[in-house]
Design a protein around this motif. Structure first.
Motif, PDB file in Angstrom:
ATOM      1  N   GLY A 110      13.872 -11.809 -25.369  1.00 33.63           N
ATOM      2  CA  GLY A 110      13.148 -13.067 -25.404  1.00 33.63           C
ATOM      3  C   GLY A 110      12.489 -13.291 -26.752  1.00 33.63           C
ATOM      4  N   LEU A 111      11.942 -12.230 -27.334  1.00 33.15           N
ATOM      5  CA  LEU A 111      11.353 -12.333 -28.674  1.00 33.15           C
ATOM      6  C   LEU A 111      12.428 -12.611 -29.716  1.00 33.15           C
ATOM      7  N   TYR A 112      13.570 -11.944 -29.595  1.00 33.91           N
ATOM      8  CA  TYR A 112      14.684 -12.213 -30.510  1.00 33.91           C
ATOM      9  C   TYR A 112      15.083 -13.691 -30.454  1.00 33.91           C
ATOM     10  N   THR A 113      15.199 -14.197 -29.245  1.00 33.07           N
ATOM     11  CA  THR A 113      15.654 -15.576 -29.056  1.00 33.07           C
ATOM     12  C   THR A 113      14.715 -16.564 -29.737  1.00 33.07           C
ATOM     13  N   SER A 114      13.428 -16.404 -29.519  1.00 39.24           N
ATOM     14  CA  SER A 114      12.459 -17.320 -30.130  1.00 39.24           C
ATOM     15  C   SER A 114      12.458 -17.191 -31.649  1.00 39.24           C
ATOM     16  N   PHE A 115      12.620 -15.993 -32.149  1.00 34.92           N
ATOM     17  CA  PHE A 115      12.605 -15.756 -33.593  1.00 34.92           C
ATOM     18  C   PHE A 115      13.785 -16.445 -34.279  1.00 34.92           C
ATOM     19  N   PHE A 116      14.996 -16.172 -33.817  1.00 29.27           N
ATOM     20  CA  PHE A 116      16.176 -16.719 -34.479  1.00 29.27           C
ATOM     21  C   PHE A 116      16.269 -18.235 -34.329  1.00 29.27           C
ATOM     22  N   SER A 117      15.967 -18.752 -33.141  1.00 29.92           N
ATOM     23  CA  SER A 117      16.078 -20.196 -32.932  1.00 29.92           C
ATOM     24  C   SER A 117      15.089 -20.970 -33.805  1.00 29.92           C
ATOM     25  N   SER A 118      13.908 -20.413 -34.048  1.00 25.57           N
ATOM     26  CA  SER A 118      12.922 -21.088 -34.901  1.00 25.57           C
ATOM     27  C   SER A 118      13.450 -21.228 -36.323  1.00 25.57           C
ATOM     28  N   ILE A 119      14.065 -20.190 -36.846  1.00 24.05           N
ATOM     29  CA  ILE A 119      14.578 -20.225 -38.225  1.00 24.05           C
ATOM     30  C   ILE A 119      15.771 -21.171 -38.333  1.00 24.05           C
ATOM     31  N   ILE A 120      16.719 -21.057 -37.417  1.00 26.05           N
ATOM     32  CA  ILE A 120      17.949 -21.849 -37.519  1.00 26.05           C
ATOM     33  C   ILE A 120      17.663 -23.333 -37.349  1.00 26.05           C
ATOM     34  N   TYR A 121      16.796 -23.679 -36.394  1.00 29.13           N
ATOM     35  CA  TYR A 121      16.509 -25.104 -36.221  1.00 29.13           C
ATOM     36  C   TYR A 121      15.743 -25.661 -37.417  1.00 29.13           C
ATOM     37  N   ALA A 122      14.898 -24.870 -38.037  1.00 30.55           N
ATOM     38  CA  ALA A 122      14.193 -25.344 -39.235  1.00 30.55           C
ATOM     39  C   ALA A 122      15.179 -25.723 -40.338  1.00 30.55           C
ATOM     40  N   LEU A 123      16.314 -25.034 -40.403  1.00 34.95           N
ATOM     41  CA  LEU A 123      17.323 -25.318 -41.425  1.00 34.95           C
ATOM     42  C   LEU A 123      18.221 -26.484 -41.043  1.00 34.95           C
ATOM     43  N   LEU A 124      18.552 -26.609 -39.768  1.00 34.12           N
ATOM     44  CA  LEU A 124      19.584 -27.560 -39.354  1.00 34.12           C
ATOM     45  C   LEU A 124      19.055 -28.759 -38.579  1.00 34.12           C
ATOM     46  N   GLY A 125      17.863 -28.684 -38.027  1.00 37.24           N
ATOM     47  CA  GLY A 125      17.365 -29.749 -37.159  1.00 37.24           C
ATOM     48  C   GLY A 125      16.899 -30.969 -37.936  1.00 37.24           C
ATOM     49  N   SER A 126      17.063 -32.142 -37.319  1.00 35.14           N
ATOM     50  CA  SER A 126      16.633 -33.387 -37.967  1.00 35.14           C
ATOM     51  C   SER A 126      15.279 -33.873 -37.466  1.00 35.14           C
ATOM     52  N   SER A 127      14.736 -33.234 -36.433  1.00 36.83           N
ATOM     53  CA  SER A 127      13.407 -33.603 -35.946  1.00 36.83           C
ATOM     54  C   SER A 127      12.339 -32.808 -36.692  1.00 36.83           C
ATOM     55  N   ARG A 128      11.224 -33.445 -36.957  1.00 35.42           N
ATOM     56  CA  ARG A 128      10.146 -32.777 -37.691  1.00 35.42           C
ATOM     57  C   ARG A 128       9.167 -32.059 -36.765  1.00 35.42           C
ATOM     58  N   HIS A 129       9.219 -32.384 -35.485  1.00 37.02           N
ATOM     59  CA  HIS A 129       8.139 -31.929 -34.617  1.00 37.02           C
ATOM     60  C   HIS A 129       8.547 -31.003 -33.480  1.00 37.02           C
ATOM     61  N   ILE A 130       9.766 -31.091 -32.977  1.00 39.82           N
ATOM     62  CA  ILE A 130      10.072 -30.337 -31.765  1.00 39.82           C
ATOM     63  C   ILE A 130      10.100 -28.843 -32.037  1.00 39.82           C
ATOM     64  N   SER A 131       9.742 -28.091 -31.024  1.00 43.41           N
ATOM     65  CA  SER A 131       9.770 -26.632 -31.074  1.00 43.41           C
ATOM     66  C   SER A 131      10.946 -26.155 -30.235  1.00 43.41           C
ATOM     67  N   VAL A 132      11.865 -25.440 -30.864  1.00 41.19           N
ATOM     68  CA  VAL A 132      13.064 -24.949 -30.183  1.00 41.19           C
ATOM     69  C   VAL A 132      12.850 -23.488 -29.828  1.00 41.19           C
ATOM     70  N   GLY A 133      13.168 -23.158 -28.614  1.00 41.77           N
ATOM     71  CA  GLY A 133      13.028 -21.791 -28.131  1.00 41.77           C
ATOM     72  C   GLY A 133      13.454 -21.740 -26.685  1.00 41.77           C
ATOM     73  N   MET A 134      12.832 -20.891 -25.933  1.00 39.45           N
ATOM     74  CA  MET A 134      13.209 -20.752 -24.525  1.00 39.45           C
ATOM     75  C   MET A 134      12.598 -21.869 -23.686  1.00 39.45           C
ATOM     76  N   PHE A 135      13.432 -22.383 -22.783  1.00 43.23           N
ATOM     77  CA  PHE A 135      13.020 -23.437 -21.866  1.00 43.23           C
ATOM     78  C   PHE A 135      13.276 -22.933 -20.455  1.00 43.23           C
ATOM     79  N   GLY A 136      12.308 -23.105 -19.568  1.00 45.79           N
ATOM     80  CA  GLY A 136      12.374 -22.497 -18.252  1.00 45.79           C
ATOM     81  C   GLY A 136      13.630 -22.825 -17.477  1.00 45.79           C
ATOM     82  N   VAL A 137      14.066 -24.090 -17.503  1.00 44.53           N
ATOM     83  CA  VAL A 137      15.243 -24.491 -16.744  1.00 44.53           C
ATOM     84  C   VAL A 137      16.482 -23.759 -17.246  1.00 44.53           C
ATOM     85  N   LEU A 138      16.643 -23.691 -18.564  1.00 44.68           N
ATOM     86  CA  LEU A 138      17.809 -22.999 -19.126  1.00 44.68           C
ATOM     87  C   LEU A 138      17.767 -21.509 -18.822  1.00 44.68           C
ATOM     88  N   CYS A 139      16.588 -20.921 -18.923  1.00 43.86           N
ATOM     89  CA  CYS A 139      16.472 -19.496 -18.591  1.00 43.86           C
ATOM     90  C   CYS A 139      16.861 -19.245 -17.146  1.00 43.86           C
TER      91      CYS A 139
END
Length: 698
Positions: A110-139
């Motif tokens: 779970g820590l790995y998932t939050s770590f990598f997704s934060s970095i990758i979305y910062a590079l590729l995402g077009s939104s300035r505000h959303i936080s990408v990581g684990m979401f209860g429904v997907l989990c």
């Protein structure tokens, strides 16, 4: 030569004008038709052309960070980004460990998932505000697939020794135990979902997000939240129960819980109650005073720290047999390829997960972009979330998407750009390298409490049902059906049922449209339903009707039925009546006389109008069946001496009428476009008074 169209409806020289010049000559633009072969060649050449400028533009579009980072206003934005990144990072530590329970994974992943997704979305995402990581429904969805595959492999049979499998499916490769196999399934599922999302981005299908309405997504999330809550109750009670799979899992889980209440672990139960009594009111205080607080107080982290210390020094695991998080290693493991042989088994599940993750991410991105006045690219979001799944899957991570709660925290704490996500990644990196092993004694019931407390927002939707019903009953129906299906039958099926119900509701609105008789409000060009407003005026001899829906194959029969009913004259029944009358008469002279008498009597008694005008302004389009329906209406009424005129047709509707042969002289419709209903009324009244004959009239 350009095609010219003349509207002769209210020409002044004919003596029936409305006081304004109404002779229009429209020259239609003639477009050169390019051969399809040259069109394809030109488009392919444009897409495949290579130049320095095009390569630079493609690179910038693919990595949005290259757009905003050079223009970053350091003095104005750095404090807000640093603060929001720090706060979200602190909140993510307990949540990342907690949501690992839902996904049937070890806490470190779970820590790995939050770590990598934060970095990758910062590079590729077009939104300035959303936080990408684990979401209860997907989990939850990931956990269901993992548990299903564990059962198929024999790991949930109660004896791990007989269920060991080889990683490479050979007879000599390394052996994989239950935990290893769960990680393998989760990573492969994540990789497959990411591939789906990137492929959808390549195919430019980001527009599909518009088909997932807010009511659908909200109902799906609420239904899944009930399933999540149910799945965590066993941890609150300290029960060791297998996860129930298949349809009706929520009800069967509750039955299993009540059956095994006598096996409750008292230590876990007391810990759960204490944590709930602390977290629920403190989270409410955070919500109530969020406008006054510069940052939410991380009560979850405080509870985790205190509970871990209590469990460690109280030796809850050894003394009371309480379930704890267990060993959490530091550092990173070597990358590992997905298990290709598992992909056929989880391909369908991965597709539904990919759709849910994309829909949630795009919905939140567009919501916050609209709020703060910038634009996000749905296709780029699909790329971003796809790579947030593909790349981390090699490091044994599981599926991610945007998360509403953490996004709201980011926004409220001053986030300006995705630099805050990089700060969050630094916080998680510190935990991964140094702090993670300290959570060994953390009880799983505490993690379950954190998950349940974070479901408050979704569960509050039940209190909003009366208000939702008053605002829009159709949307509320979609919400209720999607929620009930997701919770009571099957989570993935809930999304599909919600989409189908939404589609049928849209179809039902076109099916349920009624033909309305219109009256004019004074001398203004305003025509409204006679049954809805008082004081509307009608023109003698002219009836005006409006159909507020497209006319196409699915509703053309209903359109004609509604029109005939509201007009009060069904031409088909009248023709049948005349035909029957003809058969009853004997003798040619007597038959002709009776027909003339019956026709005159019918027109005198039943026809209070000589012209029927259809206001086509709400008709967005016509298909072949729709054009044929109008042709039948026009011909049938012309046979009875009633003329049919169409007013306020859009350009696309006019083109459809022309291509469909509506203006064929055999039908009796003359190619005249009336741009207002008043023009059509004036035209009908003047020609009727001059000619008095419907044949010359049309």
């Amino acid at each position: 030569m350009p095609l010219k169209e003349v509207c002769e409806g209210v020409a002044e020289e004919d003596g029936f004008g409305t006081g304004r010049d109404s002779l229009f000559i429209l020259e239609k633009c003639v477009k050169d038709k390019e051969p399809w072969k040259s069109l394809i060649k030109r488009k392919v050449r444009k897409k495949c052309s290579c130049s320095t400028d095009r390569a630079k533009a493609l690179l910038i579009d693919s990595f949005p960070i290259l757009k905003w980072l050079p223009r970053y206003r350091f003095k104005d934005w750095i404090i807000g980004d640093a603060m929001s990144g720090l706060i979200v990072g602190i909140l993510l530590v307990p949540q990342s460990i907690a949501y690992s329970l839902l996904a049937e994974q070890d806490p470190i992943y779970g820590l790995y998932t939050s770590f990598f997704s934060s970095i990758i979305y910062a590079l590729l995402g077009s939104s300035r505000h959303i936080s990408v990581g684990m979401f209860g429904v997907l989990c939850l969805l990931v956990g269901q697939v993992v548990d299903k595959e564990l059962t198929l492999a024999g790991y949930n049979s109660g004896t791990n020794l007989t269920a060991l499998v080889h990683i490479d499916n050979s007879t000599t490769g390394p052996v994989c135990d239950r935990s290893c196999y769960a990680i393998m399934v989760g990573a492969t599922l994540t990789f497959t979902a990411g591939v789906y999302q990137v492929l959808m981005g390549l195919l430019q299908v980001g527009f599909v997000s518009v088909f997932l309405s807010d009511s659908l997504l909200s109902g799906f999330a609420t239904g899944a939240s009930l399933t999540i809550l149910t799945s965590q109750v066993k941890y609150l009670l300290g029960l060791h129960l297998p996860r129930v799979q298949g349809w009706g899992s929520l009800i069967r889980t509750w039955i299993s819980l009540f059956t095994n209440l006598g096996k409750t672990n008292v230590c876990d139960l007391i810990t759960s109650i204490v944590c709930l009594l602390v977290l629920v009111p403190t989270k409410e205080l955070n919500d109530r005073f969020k406008a006054k607080l510069k940052a939410p107080i991380p009560f979850e982290l405080f509870v985790v720290i205190i509970a871990t210390l209590a469990s460690h020094f109280g030796q809850f695991k050894e003394t009371y047999r309480s379930d704890v998080a267990g060993e959490i290693p530091t550092g990173f493991m070597a990358p590992q390829l997905p298990n290709w042989s598992l992909i056929p088994n989880i391909a369908v599940d991965a597709f539904s997960i990919a759709i849910v993750g994309f829909a949630i991410t795009v919905s939140l991105s567009e919501m916050f972009a609209k709020k703060h006045g910038y634009v996000v690219d749905a296709n780029q979001e699909m790329y971003a979330i796809g790579f947030c799944n593909i790349i981390p899957s090699f490091f044994r991570c599981f599926t991610t998407s945007a998360a509403l709660t953490k996004t709201l925290v980011k926004e409220s704490t001053g986030c300006q750009t995705q630099l805050s996500a990089l700060v969050t990644a630094l916080v998680l990196l510190l935990v991964l390298l140094v702090i993670a092993p300290l959570f060994y004694s953390l009880q799983k019931c505490v993690l379950a409490v954190i998950i349940i407390v974070n479901l408050r927002g979704a569960l509050r939707k039940f209190g909003d049902i009366p208000k939702m019903w008053r605002i829009n009953r159709v949307d509320t129906t979609i919400w209720l059906v999607t929620m009930a299906t997701s919770a009571l039958i099957n989570t993935e099926l809930g999304l599909l049922v919600g989409v189908l119900v939404s589609a049928f509701c849209v179809l039902g609105r076109t099916q349920g449209a009624q033909v309305l008789q219109l009256g004019q409000a004074g001398d203004r060009e305003v025509f409204e339903d006679l049954a809805s407003y008082k004081g509307l005026q009608t023109s003698p001899g002219v009836a005006v009707f409006r159909y507020s829906a497209p006319i196409y194959y699915a509703n053309q029969a209903l359109f004609k039925k509604s029109l005939y009913r509201n007009v009060g004259l069904d031409p088909l029944k009248e023709k049948a009546r005349r035909k029957k009358l003809n058969k009853q008469k004997q003798g040619e002279e007597e038959q002709k006389q009776e027909i003339e008498v019956s026709t005159d009597v019918f027109l005198l008694q039943h026809t209070t109008f000589h012209t029927l005008i259809i206001d086509c302004s709400p008709v967005m389009f016509l298909d072949t069946a729709g054009v044929n329906a109008l042709k039948e209406v026009c011909k049938d009424y012309n046979d009875l001496g009633v003329c049919v005129l169409l007013a306020q047709c859009s350009t696309s509707v006019i083109d459809s009428l022309r291509r469909g042969g509506y203006y064929d002289p055999k039908i009796g419709a003359k190619e005249i476009q009336f741009y207002t209903v008043s023009d059509a009324i004036s035209y009908a009244q003047s020609l009727k008074s001059q000619n008095g004959n419907c044949d010359t009239f049309v």
